[in-house]
Design a protein around this motif. Structure first.
Motif, PDB file in Angstrom:
ATOM      1  N   SER A 148      35.215  32.781  47.023  1.00  0.00           N
ATOM      2  CA  SER A 148      34.353  32.982  48.200  1.00  0.00           C
ATOM      3  C   SER A 148      33.863  34.425  48.249  1.00  0.00           C
ATOM      4  CB  SER A 148      35.127  32.689  49.490  1.00  0.00           C
ATOM      5  OG  SER A 148      35.902  31.537  49.388  1.00  0.00           O
ATOM      6  N   PRO A 149      33.114  34.874  47.243  1.00  0.00           N
ATOM      7  CA  PRO A 149      32.672  36.265  47.256  1.00  0.00           C
ATOM      8  C   PRO A 149      31.695  36.512  48.408  1.00  0.00           C
ATOM      9  CG  PRO A 149      31.639  35.065  45.464  1.00  0.00           C
ATOM     10  CD  PRO A 149      32.613  34.128  46.100  1.00  0.00           C
ATOM     11  N   PRO A 150      31.635  37.743  48.931  1.00  0.00           N
ATOM     12  CA  PRO A 150      30.671  38.031  49.993  1.00  0.00           C
ATOM     13  C   PRO A 150      29.247  37.719  49.517  1.00  0.00           C
ATOM     14  CG  PRO A 150      32.072  39.937  49.513  1.00  0.00           C
ATOM     15  CD  PRO A 150      32.400  38.908  48.508  1.00  0.00           C
ATOM     16  N   GLU A 151      28.388  37.370  50.479  1.00  0.00           N
ATOM     17  CA  GLU A 151      27.035  36.926  50.105  1.00  0.00           C
ATOM     18  C   GLU A 151      26.261  37.945  49.269  1.00  0.00           C
ATOM     19  OE1 GLU A 151      24.133  35.330  53.114  1.00  0.00           O
ATOM     20  OE2 GLU A 151      25.847  33.941  53.250  1.00  0.00           O
ATOM     21  N   GLU A 152      26.506  39.223  49.554  1.00  0.00           N
ATOM     22  CA  GLU A 152      25.715  40.256  48.843  1.00  0.00           C
ATOM     23  C   GLU A 152      26.126  40.382  47.360  1.00  0.00           C
ATOM     24  OE1 GLU A 152      27.778  40.848  51.313  1.00  0.00           O
ATOM     25  OE2 GLU A 152      29.086  42.536  50.863  1.00  0.00           O
ATOM     26  N   LYS A 153      27.266  39.814  46.995  1.00  0.00           N
ATOM     27  CA  LYS A 153      27.689  39.862  45.583  1.00  0.00           C
ATOM     28  C   LYS A 153      27.132  38.629  44.877  1.00  0.00           C
ATOM     29  CE  LYS A 153      30.483  43.335  46.489  1.00  0.00           C
ATOM     30  NZ  LYS A 153      30.161  44.700  46.130  1.00  0.00           N
ATOM     31  N   LYS A 154      26.187  38.846  44.032  1.00  0.00           N
ATOM     32  CA  LYS A 154      25.560  37.716  43.331  1.00  0.00           C
ATOM     33  C   LYS A 154      26.351  37.399  42.052  1.00  0.00           C
ATOM     34  CE  LYS A 154      22.382  37.151  46.335  1.00  0.00           C
ATOM     35  NZ  LYS A 154      22.954  36.388  47.431  1.00  0.00           N
ATOM     36  N   ILE A 155      26.978  36.242  42.039  1.00  0.00           N
ATOM     37  CA  ILE A 155      27.787  35.843  40.879  1.00  0.00           C
ATOM     38  C   ILE A 155      26.913  35.033  39.917  1.00  0.00           C
ATOM     39  CG2 ILE A 155      29.848  34.577  40.114  1.00  0.00           C
ATOM     40  CD1 ILE A 155      30.433  37.054  41.911  1.00  0.00           C
ATOM     41  N   ASP A 156      26.878  35.448  38.644  1.00  0.00           N
ATOM     42  CA  ASP A 156      26.101  34.669  37.674  1.00  0.00           C
ATOM     43  C   ASP A 156      26.961  34.130  36.525  1.00  0.00           C
ATOM     44  OD1 ASP A 156      26.510  36.822  35.923  1.00  0.00           O
ATOM     45  OD2 ASP A 156      24.622  37.775  36.499  1.00  0.00           O
ATOM     46  N   SER A 157      28.238  34.514  36.498  1.00  0.00           N
ATOM     47  CA  SER A 157      29.059  34.082  35.361  1.00  0.00           C
ATOM     48  C   SER A 157      30.493  33.754  35.758  1.00  0.00           C
ATOM     49  CB  SER A 157      29.124  35.186  34.294  1.00  0.00           C
ATOM     50  OG  SER A 157      27.830  35.545  33.893  1.00  0.00           O
ATOM     51  N   LEU A 158      30.953  32.599  35.294  1.00  0.00           N
ATOM     52  CA  LEU A 158      32.367  32.246  35.417  1.00  0.00           C
ATOM     53  C   LEU A 158      32.985  32.347  34.022  1.00  0.00           C
ATOM     54  CD1 LEU A 158      34.925  30.884  36.726  1.00  0.00           C
ATOM     55  CD2 LEU A 158      33.940  28.712  35.989  1.00  0.00           C
ATOM     56  N   ILE A 159      34.124  33.035  33.933  1.00  0.00           N
ATOM     57  CA  ILE A 159      34.851  33.067  32.654  1.00  0.00           C
ATOM     58  C   ILE A 159      36.238  32.467  32.886  1.00  0.00           C
ATOM     59  CG2 ILE A 159      35.687  34.475  30.740  1.00  0.00           C
ATOM     60  CD1 ILE A 159      33.804  36.695  31.646  1.00  0.00           C
ATOM     61  N   ILE A 160      36.565  31.458  32.107  1.00  0.00           N
ATOM     62  CA  ILE A 160      37.930  30.935  32.136  1.00  0.00           C
ATOM     63  C   ILE A 160      38.737  31.725  31.107  1.00  0.00           C
ATOM     64  CG2 ILE A 160      39.417  28.930  31.721  1.00  0.00           C
ATOM     65  CD1 ILE A 160      37.715  28.675  34.279  1.00  0.00           C
ATOM     66  N   ASN A 161      39.797  32.341  31.598  1.00  0.00           N
ATOM     67  CA  ASN A 161      40.637  33.165  30.745  1.00  0.00           C
ATOM     68  C   ASN A 161      41.632  32.278  29.999  1.00  0.00           C
ATOM     69  OD1 ASN A 161      42.380  34.954  29.596  1.00  0.00           O
ATOM     70  ND2 ASN A 161      42.952  35.996  31.493  1.00  0.00           N
ATOM     71  N   ALA A 162      41.321  32.029  28.734  1.00  0.00           N
ATOM     72  CA  ALA A 162      42.201  31.194  27.905  1.00  0.00           C
ATOM     73  C   ALA A 162      42.771  32.037  26.763  1.00  0.00           C
ATOM     74  CB  ALA A 162      41.417  30.003  27.374  1.00  0.00           C
ATOM     75  N   CYS A 163      42.903  33.341  27.012  1.00  0.00           N
ATOM     76  CA  CYS A 163      43.372  34.250  25.946  1.00  0.00           C
ATOM     77  C   CYS A 163      44.868  34.080  25.698  1.00  0.00           C
ATOM     78  CB  CYS A 163      43.107  35.694  26.336  1.00  0.00           C
ATOM     79  SG  CYS A 163      41.362  36.068  26.336  1.00  0.00           S
ATOM     80  N   GLU A 164      45.628  33.990  26.767  1.00  0.00           N
ATOM     81  CA  GLU A 164      47.098  33.947  26.680  1.00  0.00           C
ATOM     82  C   GLU A 164      47.576  34.970  25.640  1.00  0.00           C
ATOM     83  OE1 GLU A 164      49.153  30.198  25.665  1.00  0.00           O
ATOM     84  OE2 GLU A 164      50.104  30.400  27.603  1.00  0.00           O
ATOM     85  N   CYS A 165      47.276  36.235  25.948  1.00  0.00           N
ATOM     86  CA  CYS A 165      47.534  37.289  24.958  1.00  0.00           C
ATOM     87  C   CYS A 165      48.981  37.769  24.957  1.00  0.00           C
ATOM     88  CB  CYS A 165      46.566  38.445  25.163  1.00  0.00           C
ATOM     89  SG  CYS A 165      46.619  39.154  26.813  1.00  0.00           S
ATOM     90  N   GLU A 166      49.760  37.422  25.972  1.00  0.00           N
ATOM     91  CA  GLU A 166      51.188  37.804  25.974  1.00  0.00           C
ATOM     92  C   GLU A 166      51.905  37.098  24.815  1.00  0.00           C
ATOM     93  OE1 GLU A 166      53.667  39.389  27.665  1.00  0.00           O
ATOM     94  OE2 GLU A 166      52.921  39.903  29.661  1.00  0.00           O
ATOM     95  N   PRO A 167      52.763  37.804  24.079  1.00  0.00           N
ATOM     96  CA  PRO A 167      53.561  37.131  23.045  1.00  0.00           C
ATOM     97  C   PRO A 167      54.397  35.987  23.643  1.00  0.00           C
ATOM     98  CG  PRO A 167      53.732  39.511  22.835  1.00  0.00           C
ATOM     99  CD  PRO A 167      52.990  39.241  24.115  1.00  0.00           C
ATOM    100  N   TYR A 168      54.836  35.089  22.824  1.00  0.00           N
ATOM    101  CA  TYR A 168      55.707  33.944  23.164  1.00  0.00           C
ATOM    102  C   TYR A 168      55.011  32.834  23.963  1.00  0.00           C
ATOM    103  CZ  TYR A 168      59.815  36.771  21.813  1.00  0.00           C
ATOM    104  OH  TYR A 168      60.713  37.540  21.133  1.00  0.00           O
ATOM    105  N   LEU A 169      54.178  33.192  24.955  1.00  0.00           N
ATOM    106  CA  LEU A 169      53.680  32.163  25.878  1.00  0.00           C
ATOM    107  C   LEU A 169      52.671  31.237  25.196  1.00  0.00           C
ATOM    108  CD1 LEU A 169      53.217  34.200  29.185  1.00  0.00           C
ATOM    109  CD2 LEU A 169      55.264  33.095  28.271  1.00  0.00           C
ATOM    110  N   THR A 170      52.865  29.935  25.401  1.00  0.00           N
ATOM    111  CA  THR A 170      51.951  28.944  24.808  1.00  0.00           C
ATOM    112  C   THR A 170      51.584  27.849  25.808  1.00  0.00           C
ATOM    113  OG1 THR A 170      53.839  27.691  23.940  1.00  0.00           O
ATOM    114  CG2 THR A 170      52.832  29.273  22.446  1.00  0.00           C
TER     115      THR A 170
END
Ligand code: SF4
Ligand code: SF4
Length: 440
Positions: A148-170
Protein backbone atom coordinates in the motif's frame (compact mmCIF):
# COMPACT_ATOMS: atom_id res chain seq x y z
CA UNK A 1 19.35 -13.50 -20.25
CA UNK A 2 22.59 -12.06 -18.82
CA UNK A 3 24.18 -12.75 -15.45
CA UNK A 4 23.44 -9.58 -13.56
CA UNK A 5 24.51 -8.57 -10.08
CA UNK A 6 24.98 -5.55 -7.81
CA UNK A 7 27.74 -3.03 -8.29
CA UNK A 8 30.29 -3.39 -5.50
CA UNK A 9 31.18 -5.61 -2.57
CA UNK A 10 29.81 -9.04 -1.68
CA UNK A 11 31.37 -12.39 -0.81
CA UNK A 12 31.08 -16.05 -1.79
CA UNK A 13 30.68 -18.14 1.38
CA UNK A 14 30.53 -21.96 0.97
CA UNK A 15 26.92 -22.82 0.11
CA UNK A 16 26.24 -26.20 1.79
CA UNK A 17 22.91 -26.32 -0.08
CA UNK A 18 23.61 -29.87 -1.25
CA UNK A 19 22.54 -31.11 2.22
CA UNK A 20 18.85 -30.37 1.50
CA UNK A 21 18.33 -29.07 -2.04
CA UNK A 22 17.06 -32.42 -3.33
CA UNK A 23 14.59 -32.84 -0.46
CA UNK A 24 11.02 -31.83 -1.29
CA UNK A 25 8.97 -29.92 1.29
CA UNK A 26 7.19 -32.25 3.75
CA UNK A 27 4.41 -31.38 6.17
CA UNK A 28 5.54 -31.89 9.75
CA UNK A 29 2.94 -33.61 11.99
CA UNK A 30 1.31 -31.41 14.64
CA UNK A 31 3.31 -31.50 17.89
CA UNK A 32 1.78 -32.08 21.36
CA UNK A 33 2.19 -28.43 22.37
CA UNK A 34 1.92 -25.17 20.47
CA UNK A 35 2.98 -21.72 21.77
CA UNK A 36 1.96 -19.03 19.27
CA UNK A 37 3.75 -15.68 19.79
CA UNK A 38 1.63 -12.53 19.58
CA UNK A 39 4.59 -10.64 18.16
CA UNK A 40 5.51 -12.08 14.78
CA UNK A 41 6.10 -8.98 12.72
CA UNK A 42 8.21 -5.86 12.76
CA UNK A 43 5.62 -3.79 14.60
CA UNK A 44 3.26 -3.94 17.56
CA UNK A 45 2.27 -7.34 19.00
CA UNK A 46 -1.29 -8.46 18.23
CA UNK A 47 -4.02 -8.24 20.91
CA UNK A 48 -5.33 -11.55 22.26
CA UNK A 49 -8.95 -12.49 21.56
CA UNK A 50 -8.91 -15.86 23.36
CA UNK A 51 -8.45 -17.00 26.94
CA UNK A 52 -7.82 -20.22 28.85
CA UNK A 53 -10.48 -22.74 27.85
CA UNK A 54 -11.25 -21.20 24.42
CA UNK A 55 -11.73 -23.75 21.67
CA UNK A 56 -10.09 -22.93 18.36
CA UNK A 57 -9.96 -24.45 14.93
CA UNK A 58 -7.11 -24.36 12.41
CA UNK A 59 -7.22 -20.80 11.09
CA UNK A 60 -9.34 -19.23 13.87
CA UNK A 61 -8.32 -15.64 14.63
CA UNK A 62 -6.73 -15.67 18.10
CA UNK A 63 -5.24 -12.16 18.19
CA UNK A 64 -6.08 -9.01 16.23
CA UNK A 65 -3.68 -6.46 14.79
CA UNK A 66 -2.94 -3.51 17.07
CA UNK A 67 -2.58 -0.55 14.72
CA UNK A 68 -1.28 -0.30 11.18
CA UNK A 69 2.17 -1.86 11.62
CA UNK A 70 0.92 -5.03 13.26
CA UNK A 71 -0.41 -8.37 11.99
CA UNK A 72 -3.27 -10.59 13.19
CA UNK A 73 -2.45 -14.08 14.46
CA UNK A 74 -4.46 -17.25 13.76
CA UNK A 75 -4.43 -20.64 15.38
CA UNK A 76 -2.25 -23.11 13.42
CA UNK A 77 -4.14 -26.09 14.88
CA UNK A 78 -7.51 -27.21 16.21
CA UNK A 79 -7.47 -27.53 19.97
CA UNK A 80 -7.94 -25.91 23.38
CA UNK A 81 -6.24 -22.77 24.63
CA UNK A 82 -4.51 -23.75 27.86
CA UNK A 83 -3.40 -20.24 28.76
CA UNK A 84 -1.60 -17.06 27.77
CA UNK A 85 2.03 -17.38 28.82
CA UNK A 86 5.38 -15.61 28.69
CA UNK A 87 8.16 -17.47 26.91
CA UNK A 88 11.54 -16.69 25.39
CA UNK A 89 11.71 -15.86 21.71
CA UNK A 90 14.59 -16.88 19.46
CA UNK A 91 16.52 -13.72 20.36
CA UNK A 92 16.19 -14.37 24.09
CA UNK A 93 13.56 -11.69 24.85
CA UNK A 94 10.43 -12.65 26.79
CA UNK A 95 7.22 -12.51 24.75
CA UNK A 96 3.52 -13.27 25.17
CA UNK A 97 2.31 -16.54 23.65
CA UNK A 98 -1.04 -18.27 23.26
CA UNK A 99 -0.63 -21.87 24.48
CA UNK A 100 -2.72 -24.45 22.64
CA UNK A 101 -3.16 -28.16 23.23
CA UNK A 102 -4.00 -29.72 19.84
CA UNK A 103 -7.01 -32.07 19.56
CA UNK A 104 -7.03 -35.41 17.76
CA UNK A 105 -9.57 -34.12 15.26
CA UNK A 106 -8.43 -31.19 13.13
CA UNK A 107 -10.95 -28.83 11.50
CA UNK A 108 -10.40 -25.81 9.29
CA UNK A 109 -11.71 -22.31 9.93
CA UNK A 110 -10.40 -20.60 6.80
CA UNK A 111 -11.62 -17.57 4.84
CA UNK A 112 -13.78 -17.99 1.75
CA UNK A 113 -11.55 -18.43 -1.31
CA UNK A 114 -11.41 -15.46 -3.68
CA UNK A 115 -11.23 -15.67 -7.48
CA UNK A 116 -8.60 -12.98 -8.20
CA UNK A 117 -9.79 -12.20 -11.76
CA UNK A 118 -13.16 -10.97 -10.48
CA UNK A 119 -11.87 -9.35 -7.28
CA UNK A 120 -11.02 -5.71 -6.70
CA UNK A 121 -7.59 -4.54 -5.58
CA UNK A 122 -9.10 -3.50 -2.22
CA UNK A 123 -10.60 -6.95 -1.68
CA UNK A 124 -7.28 -8.70 -2.39
CA UNK A 125 -5.32 -6.30 -0.20
CA UNK A 126 -7.81 -6.70 2.64
CA UNK A 127 -7.43 -10.49 2.43
CA UNK A 128 -3.65 -10.15 2.74
CA UNK A 129 -4.12 -7.89 5.79
CA UNK A 130 -6.64 -10.18 7.48
CA UNK A 131 -4.57 -13.30 6.75
CA UNK A 132 -1.70 -11.80 8.76
CA UNK A 133 0.92 -12.27 6.04
CA UNK A 134 4.35 -10.85 6.86
CA UNK A 135 7.51 -10.66 4.75
CA UNK A 136 9.37 -13.97 4.61
CA UNK A 137 12.70 -12.42 3.75
CA UNK A 138 13.76 -11.77 7.34
CA UNK A 139 12.33 -8.40 8.40
CA UNK A 140 8.75 -9.75 8.82
CA UNK A 141 7.16 -6.45 7.80
CA UNK A 142 3.36 -6.69 7.34
CA UNK A 143 2.89 -7.43 3.65
CA UNK A 144 -0.25 -5.37 3.15
CA UNK A 145 1.61 -2.22 4.32
CA UNK A 146 4.34 -2.84 1.76
CA UNK A 147 1.67 -3.32 -0.90
CA UNK A 148 0.00 0.00 0.00
CA UNK A 149 2.57 2.62 -1.02
CA UNK A 150 1.52 6.28 -0.69
CA UNK A 151 -0.17 7.62 -3.83
CA UNK A 152 2.73 9.91 -4.72
CA UNK A 153 5.08 6.91 -5.01
CA UNK A 154 4.59 5.52 -8.48
CA UNK A 155 5.42 1.81 -8.50
CA UNK A 156 6.35 0.34 -11.89
CA UNK A 157 8.16 -2.86 -10.92
CA UNK A 158 7.58 -5.87 -8.71
CA UNK A 159 10.58 -8.11 -8.01
CA UNK A 160 10.13 -11.48 -6.37
CA UNK A 161 13.26 -12.21 -4.39
CA UNK A 162 14.13 -15.82 -5.18
CA UNK A 163 17.87 -15.44 -4.53
CA UNK A 164 18.02 -17.33 -1.22
CA UNK A 165 21.63 -16.24 -0.96
CA UNK A 166 22.15 -17.41 2.65
CA UNK A 167 24.18 -20.65 2.79
CA UNK A 168 22.34 -23.88 3.76
CA UNK A 169 18.80 -22.56 3.16
CA UNK A 170 16.85 -24.27 0.38
CA UNK A 171 13.23 -23.72 1.34
CA UNK A 172 12.70 -20.98 -1.30
CA UNK A 173 14.35 -23.28 -3.84
CA UNK A 174 11.91 -26.04 -2.93
CA UNK A 175 8.95 -23.63 -3.07
CA UNK A 176 10.09 -22.73 -6.62
CA UNK A 177 10.24 -26.41 -7.61
CA UNK A 178 7.41 -27.92 -5.52
CA UNK A 179 4.91 -25.05 -5.76
CA UNK A 180 5.83 -23.38 -9.06
CA UNK A 181 2.31 -22.51 -10.19
CA UNK A 182 1.34 -21.23 -6.71
CA UNK A 183 4.39 -18.95 -6.70
CA UNK A 184 3.39 -17.55 -10.12
CA UNK A 185 -0.24 -17.21 -9.00
CA UNK A 186 0.81 -15.26 -5.87
CA UNK A 187 3.10 -13.08 -8.00
CA UNK A 188 0.22 -12.25 -10.37
CA UNK A 189 -2.08 -11.39 -7.44
CA UNK A 190 0.55 -8.95 -6.12
CA UNK A 191 0.94 -7.50 -9.63
CA UNK A 192 -2.82 -6.96 -9.78
CA UNK A 193 -2.78 -5.18 -6.40
CA UNK A 194 0.04 -2.91 -7.58
CA UNK A 195 -1.60 -2.44 -10.99
CA UNK A 196 1.45 -3.77 -12.85
CA UNK A 197 1.57 -5.62 -16.15
CA UNK A 198 5.08 -6.93 -15.61
CA UNK A 199 6.82 -8.67 -12.76
CA UNK A 200 10.32 -10.11 -12.28
CA UNK A 201 11.61 -13.11 -10.39
CA UNK A 202 15.31 -12.77 -9.57
CA UNK A 203 17.12 -16.09 -8.98
CA UNK A 204 20.81 -16.73 -8.34
CA UNK A 205 22.46 -18.88 -11.01
CA UNK A 206 23.29 -21.63 -8.49
CA UNK A 207 19.67 -22.80 -8.93
CA UNK A 208 19.54 -23.76 -12.64
CA UNK A 209 16.73 -26.26 -12.11
CA UNK A 210 14.47 -23.57 -10.60
CA UNK A 211 15.36 -21.14 -13.41
CA UNK A 212 14.54 -23.82 -16.00
CA UNK A 213 11.21 -24.74 -14.41
CA UNK A 214 10.08 -21.15 -14.00
CA UNK A 215 11.14 -20.27 -17.57
CA UNK A 216 9.14 -23.24 -18.83
CA UNK A 217 6.10 -22.26 -16.75
CA UNK A 218 6.11 -18.66 -18.02
CA UNK A 219 6.84 -19.53 -21.66
CA UNK A 220 3.36 -18.80 -23.00
CA UNK A 221 2.72 -15.74 -20.86
CA UNK A 222 5.50 -13.21 -20.73
CA UNK A 223 4.00 -11.10 -17.91
CA UNK A 224 6.63 -12.48 -15.52
CA UNK A 225 10.30 -12.34 -16.49
CA UNK A 226 12.75 -14.76 -14.92
CA UNK A 227 16.11 -13.11 -14.32
CA UNK A 228 19.15 -15.27 -13.60
CA UNK A 229 21.56 -13.43 -11.30
CA UNK A 230 25.17 -14.03 -10.41
CA UNK A 231 25.56 -15.99 -7.16
CA UNK A 232 27.01 -13.55 -4.68
CA UNK A 233 26.11 -12.79 -1.06
CA UNK A 234 24.05 -10.60 -0.23
CA UNK A 235 22.34 -10.69 -3.65
CA UNK A 236 18.97 -11.06 -1.88
CA UNK A 237 19.25 -7.67 -0.12
CA UNK A 238 16.50 -5.43 -1.52
CA UNK A 239 18.86 -2.71 -2.72
CA UNK A 240 21.20 -5.28 -4.31
CA UNK A 241 18.33 -6.97 -6.08
CA UNK A 242 16.91 -3.71 -7.43
CA UNK A 243 20.34 -2.74 -8.77
CA UNK A 244 20.82 -6.17 -10.38
CA UNK A 245 17.36 -6.50 -11.92
CA UNK A 246 16.39 -2.90 -12.74
CA UNK A 247 19.79 -1.18 -12.69
CA UNK A 248 18.41 1.40 -10.24
CA UNK A 249 20.22 2.69 -7.15
CA UNK A 250 18.21 3.17 -3.98
CA UNK A 251 19.88 6.21 -2.36
CA UNK A 252 20.97 6.06 1.27
CA UNK A 253 18.05 6.73 3.60
CA UNK A 254 15.52 5.94 0.85
CA UNK A 255 13.27 2.94 0.27
CA UNK A 256 12.67 0.71 -2.79
CA UNK A 257 9.37 2.53 -3.42
CA UNK A 258 11.35 5.76 -3.91
CA UNK A 259 12.76 4.21 -7.10
CA UNK A 260 9.43 2.68 -8.16
CA UNK A 261 10.09 -0.85 -6.93
CA UNK A 262 8.43 -3.30 -4.55
CA UNK A 263 10.35 -6.43 -3.52
CA UNK A 264 8.60 -9.48 -2.07
CA UNK A 265 10.08 -12.80 -1.05
CA UNK A 266 9.25 -16.14 -2.73
CA UNK A 267 7.59 -17.44 0.45
CA UNK A 268 5.48 -14.29 0.73
CA UNK A 269 4.16 -14.72 -2.83
CA UNK A 270 3.19 -18.33 -2.02
CA UNK A 271 1.50 -17.17 1.21
CA UNK A 272 -0.48 -14.60 -0.83
CA UNK A 273 -1.67 -17.40 -3.14
CA UNK A 274 -2.71 -19.52 -0.13
CA UNK A 275 -4.61 -16.66 1.52
CA UNK A 276 -6.50 -15.62 -1.62
CA UNK A 277 -7.05 -18.88 -3.49
CA UNK A 278 -7.34 -21.28 -0.55
CA UNK A 279 -8.50 -18.84 2.15
CA UNK A 280 -5.65 -20.01 4.37
CA UNK A 281 -4.22 -17.48 6.85
CA UNK A 282 -0.49 -17.37 7.69
CA UNK A 283 -0.30 -20.33 10.09
CA UNK A 284 2.72 -22.28 8.88
CA UNK A 285 6.39 -21.66 8.11
CA UNK A 286 8.27 -23.34 5.27
CA UNK A 287 11.79 -23.90 6.56
CA UNK A 288 15.04 -25.75 6.01
CA UNK A 289 16.52 -27.86 8.81
CA UNK A 290 20.18 -28.39 7.97
CA UNK A 291 23.79 -28.46 9.10
CA UNK A 292 26.17 -31.32 9.79
CA UNK A 293 24.91 -31.53 13.37
CA UNK A 294 21.37 -32.65 12.52
CA UNK A 295 20.71 -36.33 11.89
CA UNK A 296 18.14 -36.01 9.09
CA UNK A 297 18.24 -32.66 7.25
CA UNK A 298 14.85 -31.75 5.74
CA UNK A 299 12.68 -29.08 4.17
CA UNK A 300 9.49 -28.79 6.19
CA UNK A 301 6.15 -27.04 6.48
CA UNK A 302 5.81 -26.47 10.23
CA UNK A 303 2.84 -25.13 12.24
CA UNK A 304 3.69 -21.71 13.70
CA UNK A 305 4.27 -22.07 17.45
CA UNK A 306 6.07 -25.43 17.19
CA UNK A 307 9.21 -25.39 19.33
CA UNK A 308 12.67 -25.61 17.75
CA UNK A 309 13.15 -28.74 19.88
CA UNK A 310 10.11 -30.47 18.37
CA UNK A 311 11.38 -29.69 14.86
CA UNK A 312 14.83 -31.03 15.72
CA UNK A 313 13.32 -34.18 17.26
CA UNK A 314 11.25 -34.73 14.11
CA UNK A 315 14.51 -34.59 12.17
CA UNK A 316 16.02 -37.39 14.27
CA UNK A 317 17.79 -35.20 16.83
CA UNK A 318 21.34 -33.88 16.85
CA UNK A 319 24.75 -35.52 16.51
CA UNK A 320 27.15 -35.39 19.47
CA UNK A 321 29.37 -33.08 17.43
CA UNK A 322 26.67 -30.36 17.25
CA UNK A 323 27.84 -27.15 18.88
CA UNK A 324 25.49 -24.40 17.77
CA UNK A 325 21.84 -23.97 16.81
CA UNK A 326 20.91 -21.01 14.65
CA UNK A 327 17.44 -19.89 13.59
CA UNK A 328 17.68 -18.38 10.10
CA UNK A 329 20.77 -18.54 7.91
CA UNK A 330 24.38 -18.57 9.17
CA UNK A 331 25.02 -14.99 8.02
CA UNK A 332 21.97 -13.21 9.45
CA UNK A 333 20.39 -15.78 11.75
CA UNK A 334 20.24 -15.80 15.55
CA UNK A 335 22.13 -18.26 17.75
CA UNK A 336 19.69 -19.96 20.10
CA UNK A 337 20.29 -20.22 23.81
CA UNK A 338 17.25 -22.41 24.29
CA UNK A 339 15.55 -24.92 21.98
CA UNK A 340 12.17 -24.01 23.49
CA UNK A 341 11.78 -20.93 21.29
CA UNK A 342 8.89 -21.20 18.82
CA UNK A 343 8.86 -21.19 15.03
CA UNK A 344 7.23 -17.98 13.72
CA UNK A 345 5.70 -17.02 10.36
CA UNK A 346 9.04 -15.73 9.03
CA UNK A 347 11.30 -18.56 10.24
CA UNK A 348 13.28 -19.71 7.20
CA UNK A 349 15.63 -22.24 8.72
CA UNK A 350 16.96 -24.08 11.75
CA UNK A 351 20.65 -24.91 11.46
CA UNK A 352 22.51 -27.31 13.71
CA UNK A 353 26.20 -26.69 13.13
CA UNK A 354 29.32 -28.55 14.24
CA UNK A 355 32.68 -27.12 15.27
CA UNK A 356 34.13 -27.61 11.77
CA UNK A 357 31.32 -25.53 10.24
CA UNK A 358 31.85 -22.56 12.54
CA UNK A 359 35.05 -20.73 11.74
CA UNK A 360 36.31 -19.53 15.10
CA UNK A 361 39.19 -17.32 16.01
CA UNK A 362 40.20 -15.11 18.87
CA UNK A 363 39.31 -11.45 18.41
CA UNK A 364 42.37 -9.27 17.92
CA UNK A 365 42.90 -5.58 17.25
CA UNK A 366 41.84 -4.22 13.87
CA UNK A 367 44.53 -4.85 11.25
CA UNK A 368 43.37 -1.86 9.20
CA UNK A 369 43.25 -4.12 6.16
CA UNK A 370 40.09 -2.49 4.78
CA UNK A 371 38.51 -5.80 3.78
CA UNK A 372 35.27 -5.04 5.63
CA UNK A 373 34.96 -1.78 3.69
CA UNK A 374 35.57 -3.35 0.31
CA UNK A 375 32.97 -6.12 0.80
CA UNK A 376 30.15 -3.95 2.18
CA UNK A 377 27.62 -3.81 -0.65
CA UNK A 378 26.14 -0.61 0.81
CA UNK A 379 29.49 1.20 0.80
CA UNK A 380 29.46 1.74 4.57
CA UNK A 381 32.57 1.91 6.76
CA UNK A 382 32.06 -1.08 9.10
CA UNK A 383 35.36 -0.74 10.97
CA UNK A 384 34.72 2.93 11.77
CA UNK A 385 31.04 2.42 12.61
CA UNK A 386 31.80 -0.54 14.89
CA UNK A 387 34.37 1.57 16.73
CA UNK A 388 31.94 4.49 17.15
CA UNK A 389 29.29 2.10 18.38
CA UNK A 390 31.71 0.52 20.87
CA UNK A 391 32.59 3.99 22.16
CA UNK A 392 28.93 5.07 22.37
CA UNK A 393 29.51 7.88 19.86
CA UNK A 394 26.12 7.37 18.24
CA UNK A 395 25.68 10.89 16.76
CA UNK A 396 28.80 10.35 14.65
CA UNK A 397 27.61 6.87 13.67
CA UNK A 398 24.29 8.39 12.57
CA UNK A 399 26.10 10.85 10.30
CA UNK A 400 27.92 7.89 8.70
CA UNK A 401 24.55 6.24 7.93
CA UNK A 402 24.68 3.35 10.40
CA UNK A 403 20.89 2.94 10.11
CA UNK A 404 21.35 1.96 6.45
CA UNK A 405 23.20 -1.22 7.51
CA UNK A 406 21.13 -4.30 6.61
CA UNK A 407 23.01 -6.46 9.15
CA UNK A 408 23.97 -8.87 6.37
CA UNK A 409 27.10 -10.01 8.23
CA UNK A 410 29.36 -9.77 5.17
CA UNK A 411 31.87 -7.51 6.92
CA UNK A 412 32.15 -9.80 9.96
CA UNK A 413 32.52 -12.85 7.70
CA UNK A 414 35.48 -11.23 5.95
CA UNK A 415 37.25 -9.75 8.99
CA UNK A 416 40.60 -11.51 9.66
CA UNK A 417 40.69 -10.02 13.18
CA UNK A 418 37.39 -11.78 14.05
CA UNK A 419 35.83 -8.54 15.27
CA UNK A 420 32.07 -9.05 15.78
CA UNK A 421 31.37 -6.13 13.46
CA UNK A 422 27.74 -6.95 12.83
CA UNK A 423 26.93 -7.10 16.55
CA UNK A 424 28.41 -3.62 16.98
CA UNK A 425 26.49 -2.40 13.93
CA UNK A 426 23.26 -3.83 15.33
CA UNK A 427 23.84 -2.24 18.74
CA UNK A 428 24.73 1.14 17.21
CA UNK A 429 21.81 1.03 14.81
CA UNK A 430 19.30 0.38 17.61
CA UNK A 431 20.79 3.22 19.71
CA UNK A 432 20.54 5.66 16.78
CA UNK A 433 16.96 4.61 15.99
CA UNK A 434 16.06 5.13 19.68
CA UNK A 435 17.71 8.56 19.57
CA UNK A 436 15.73 9.47 16.45
CA UNK A 437 12.43 8.34 18.02
CA UNK A 438 13.11 10.45 21.14
CA UNK A 439 13.85 13.47 18.95
CA UNK A 440 10.43 13.24 17.21
S1 SF4 B 1 26.49 -5.85 8.08
FE1 SF4 B 1 26.13 -3.69 7.52
S2 SF4 B 1 28.17 -2.80 7.48
FE2 SF4 B 1 28.45 -5.03 7.43
S3 SF4 B 1 28.60 -5.51 5.26
FE3 SF4 B 1 26.43 -5.75 5.82
S4 SF4 B 1 25.52 -3.75 5.38
FE4 SF4 B 1 27.74 -3.45 5.38
S1 SF4 C 1 38.23 -6.32 8.11
FE1 SF4 C 1 38.52 -6.37 10.32
S2 SF4 C 1 40.71 -6.10 10.56
FE2 SF4 C 1 40.24 -5.45 8.47
S3 SF4 C 1 39.81 -3.21 8.65
FE3 SF4 C 1 37.87 -4.27 8.87
S4 SF4 C 1 37.63 -4.46 11.08
FE4 SF4 C 1 39.79 -4.08 10.72
Amino acid sequence: MGKKTFASGGVHPPEFKELTEQLALEVMPIPARIAVPLSQCLGKPAKTLVKKGSEVKTGTLIAEADGIISAPVHSPVTGNVTGIGREHSGNGALQDVVLIRPSDRQEKDFFQPIEPAGASTEELLERIRLAGIVGQGGAAFPTYVKLSPPEEKKIDSLIINACECEPYLTRDYRLMLDRTSDLLSGTRIIMKILNLRKGYIGIEDNKPEAVRKLLQSTESDKDIEIISLKTKYPQGGEKMLIKAVLNREVPQGKLPMDVGAVVQNTGTAVAVHDAVIKGEPAITAALTVSGKGIRNPRNLIVPVGTSVKDVIDFCGGIHETATRIIVGGPMMGTTQHSVKSPVVKATSGILVLTEEEIPRGRETACLKCGRCVSVCALNLLPTRLARLSRLGRFEEAEKLHITTCMECGTCAYECPAHIPLVQWMRLGKRAVLRMQRNRN
